[in-house]
Design an enzyme around this catalytic site. Structure first.
Site: not given
Ligand code: ADE
Length: 232
Positions: A13, A200
């Site tokens: 990230e 997701d």
């Protein structure tokens, strides 16, 4: 002078941001490496906090105490809590709350931290607008949503658990750090925003989707953060 603290829970990230920065100083605190320097000429401190709410809160406090950051941005991935928010889309926080806080027995709302006088921690209006505008400029093909981020020390991969979080909190996405960064930033009076790209759908497909999409999603969010730094 402005100095932006940028937190990602996982290396993927923050890795693209770290690669692009000019590092002046590396400082280790609570087993986290804080990189201080500039990114495209803007003063930043970039750090991987580790996963979960305790890591994220400790990290935020260090950014405030040691590095005196003036703004905090949390970049990363999240599970979607809305049908229309798809993998790859981006959610910019309006506010954030802890979905796993429950002191209803003493009259508090589900999610409310006792004695804080609020259910959710509000993100900074200017940072929200800067993030949304930047997203449209840098990722014109990606849908960007403004809404509530809900956090807990759980990876959500069960449709019943997901549904109860939706019913209780009206969140746009779920992850594992944002609310504690928001909470700590609030206590330190530092403006913050959470930017999360969807990896997701936080349901029974999450276990399959997450490993496939986390890298691309994390890169979307990081690209947006890099772009928005110029406008803060
Ligand atoms: N981060 C990314 N997807 C997540 C999920 N489904 N639950 C919690 N955190 C997440």
């Amino acid at each position: 002078m402005k100095r932006i603290g940028i937190i990602g829970a996982m290396e993927l990230e923050v890795e693209a941001l770290k690669k692009n920065m000019i590092i002046r100083r590396r400082v280790e605190r609570t087993s986290m490496e804080f990189l201080e320097g500039t990114l495209d000429g803007v003063e930043v401190v970039i750090v991987r906090s580790g996963i979960g709410k305790v890591n994220a809160a400790l990290c935020t406090q260090i950014l405030c105490d040691i590095f005196k950051v003036t703004h905090i941005i949390n970049t990363g991935v999240a599970g979607s809590l809305k049908n229309e928010i798809n993998i790859g889309d981006i959610v910019v926080s309006v506010d954030a709350l802890h979905h796993d806080m429950d002191v209803r027995v003493f009259g508090y709302q589900l999610g409310e931290v006792p004695q804080m006088g609020r259910l959710a921690f509000e993100a900074d209006e200017k940072l929200i607008q800067t993030a949304v505008t930047s997203c449209r400029e840098v990722n014109p093909d990606i849908a960007v949503y403004q809404g509530r981020v809900v956090s807990g020390d759980q990876f959500i991969s069960d449709k019943q658990v997901k549904q109860s979080i939706i019913d209780n909190f009206q969140g746009f996405c779920v992850e594992m750090e944002g609310a504690s960064i928001a909470h700590a930033a609030h206590l330190n009076h530092v403006p913050f925003v959470i930017i999360r790209a969807i990896s997701d759908k936080a349901d029974d497909s999450a276990e399959m989707d997450y490993p496939s999409f986390e890298k691309a999603a994390a890169a979307h969010s990081a690209a947006l953060v890099k772009h928005m730094l110029q406008k803060i």
